[in-house]
Design a protein around this motif. Sequence first.
Motif, PDB file in Angstrom:
ATOM      1  N   THR A  51       0.958  -1.183   0.084  1.00  0.00           N
ATOM      2  CA  THR A  51      -0.013  -0.123   0.176  1.00  0.00           C
ATOM      3  C   THR A  51       0.904   1.234  -0.155  1.00  0.00           C
ATOM      4  OG1 THR A  51      -0.107   0.324   2.231  1.00  0.00           O
ATOM      5  CG2 THR A  51      -1.649  -1.512   1.494  1.00  0.00           C
ATOM      6  N   ALA A  52       0.247   2.428   0.073  1.00  0.00           N
ATOM      7  CA  ALA A  52       0.918   3.668  -0.171  1.00  0.00           C
ATOM      8  C   ALA A  52       1.685   3.926   1.400  1.00  0.00           C
ATOM      9  CB  ALA A  52       0.084   4.816  -0.234  1.00  0.00           C
ATOM     10  N   ALA A  62      -0.922  -5.215   0.766  1.00  0.00           N
ATOM     11  CA  ALA A  62      -2.283  -4.951   0.025  1.00  0.00           C
ATOM     12  C   ALA A  62      -2.899  -6.231  -0.054  1.00  0.00           C
ATOM     13  CB  ALA A  62      -2.003  -4.068  -1.302  1.00  0.00           C
ATOM     14  N   LEU A  93      -9.191   2.586   7.274  1.00  0.00           N
ATOM     15  CA  LEU A  93      -7.735   2.563   7.670  1.00  0.00           C
ATOM     16  C   LEU A  93      -6.920   1.072   7.144  1.00  0.00           C
ATOM     17  CD1 LEU A  93      -7.834   4.724  10.710  1.00  0.00           C
ATOM     18  CD2 LEU A  93      -6.636   5.258   8.741  1.00  0.00           C
ATOM     19  N   MET A 152      -5.417   0.630   3.964  1.00  0.00           N
ATOM     20  CA  MET A 152      -4.495   1.462   3.608  1.00  0.00           C
ATOM     21  C   MET A 152      -3.016   1.118   4.391  1.00  0.00           C
ATOM     22  SD  MET A 152      -6.183   5.309   3.377  1.00  0.00           S
ATOM     23  CE  MET A 152      -6.865   5.534   4.623  1.00  0.00           C
ATOM     24  N   ILE A 209      -3.543  10.503   8.125  1.00  0.00           N
ATOM     25  CA  ILE A 209      -3.483  10.038   6.888  1.00  0.00           C
ATOM     26  C   ILE A 209      -4.035  10.852   5.756  1.00  0.00           C
ATOM     27  CG2 ILE A 209      -4.378   8.222   5.501  1.00  0.00           C
ATOM     28  CD1 ILE A 209      -1.982   7.329   7.306  1.00  0.00           C
ATOM     29  N   GLN A 210      -5.216  11.552   6.113  1.00  0.00           N
ATOM     30  CA  GLN A 210      -5.914  12.256   5.111  1.00  0.00           C
ATOM     31  C   GLN A 210      -5.099  13.474   4.807  1.00  0.00           C
ATOM     32  OE1 GLN A 210      -8.169  10.683   3.622  1.00  0.00           O
ATOM     33  NE2 GLN A 210      -9.808  11.857   3.966  1.00  0.00           N
ATOM     34  N   THR A 259      -2.246  12.552   2.488  1.00  0.00           N
ATOM     35  CA  THR A 259      -2.664  12.316   1.160  1.00  0.00           C
ATOM     36  C   THR A 259      -3.496  13.455   0.720  1.00  0.00           C
ATOM     37  OG1 THR A 259      -4.933  11.288   2.088  1.00  0.00           O
ATOM     38  CG2 THR A 259      -2.859   9.828   1.608  1.00  0.00           C
ATOM     39  N   ALA A 281       3.025   7.381   8.232  1.00  0.00           N
ATOM     40  CA  ALA A 281       2.808   8.130   7.203  1.00  0.00           C
ATOM     41  C   ALA A 281       3.892   8.762   6.614  1.00  0.00           C
ATOM     42  CB  ALA A 281       1.472   9.209   7.246  1.00  0.00           C
TER      43      ALA A 281
END
Length: 289
Positions: free
Chosen positions: A66-67, A72, A154, A157, A205-206, A209, A253
């Motif tokens: 995942t990022a 994933a 979450l 991600m 996280i938001q 991103t 993150a």
Amino acid sequence: MTYGVPAPDPRQEAPVCARHPDRISYVRCQRCGRPACAECQRPAAVGFQCMDCVREQARNIAATRTAFGGVARAGRPVITFSIIGICVALFLLQLVSPLVTGTLLYAPYYTAGVPGVVEPEPWRMLTAAFLHSPSFLLHIAFNMYALWILGQALEPMLGRTRFLALYLLAAVGGSVGVLLLAGFNQGVVGASGAVFGLFGALFIIQRKTGGDVRQIVVLIAINGVLGFVVQGISWQAHLGGLLTGAVGAAVLAYAPKGPRRAALQWAGLAAVAAVLVLLTFLGVFLLPI
């Protein structure tokens, strides 16, 4: 002229499956050349391959990440649903026996029966996050609904292991908040601290991103205010969990990308856990009872 498979030479021993020596097989793996019986054959682009070669190839294929570095996986958020299942199961046990609540609720120490003598039980800092008030159904209903919503956002991600680590840290962080801000005798149960940790994590996280965080801020503010105006809600657990979740998510993150990213992430989460352990030690052994 008729063409067919040549008959086996009777002077040679019949080939047997590499995994099942009692089974004769004239079909060989296209990759390693070993005989494989029907049970051990796996379709390949050309012919068949044996189970061992298929597994070896699968191990050599790099997992999709995942990022934020997690593995994933498609399908349902297994960790989220597992936590919900554990909380619901314990809630039903609480309804059957009050001993479940008394044994696992937040209380970093208990009175040993001798005045002035107490025994630490720091594991309650975590177990309390899986209990809920047996007399208030909305308590578990709201927490599990929030966990269901936040977990589905979450867990995919972050990946399962990172999400689980973050949730457990936030749960302990909520208890640490109670320990330091409410004192020893404040009995607390509920996943609210861990859920607020997920709120804090989703905010981080938001932001990372570039997503819109206004709705998250509003939800955090509304639920935070409820902790001050509604009796029986521990704002200390909310605050402790929120801060822990935000810090843990920031570690995941903002760890720099590269071959050492996973090591840095886990080292950062370990550092957060070490701080929580230190604060627990200070709260249990140094603050006045």
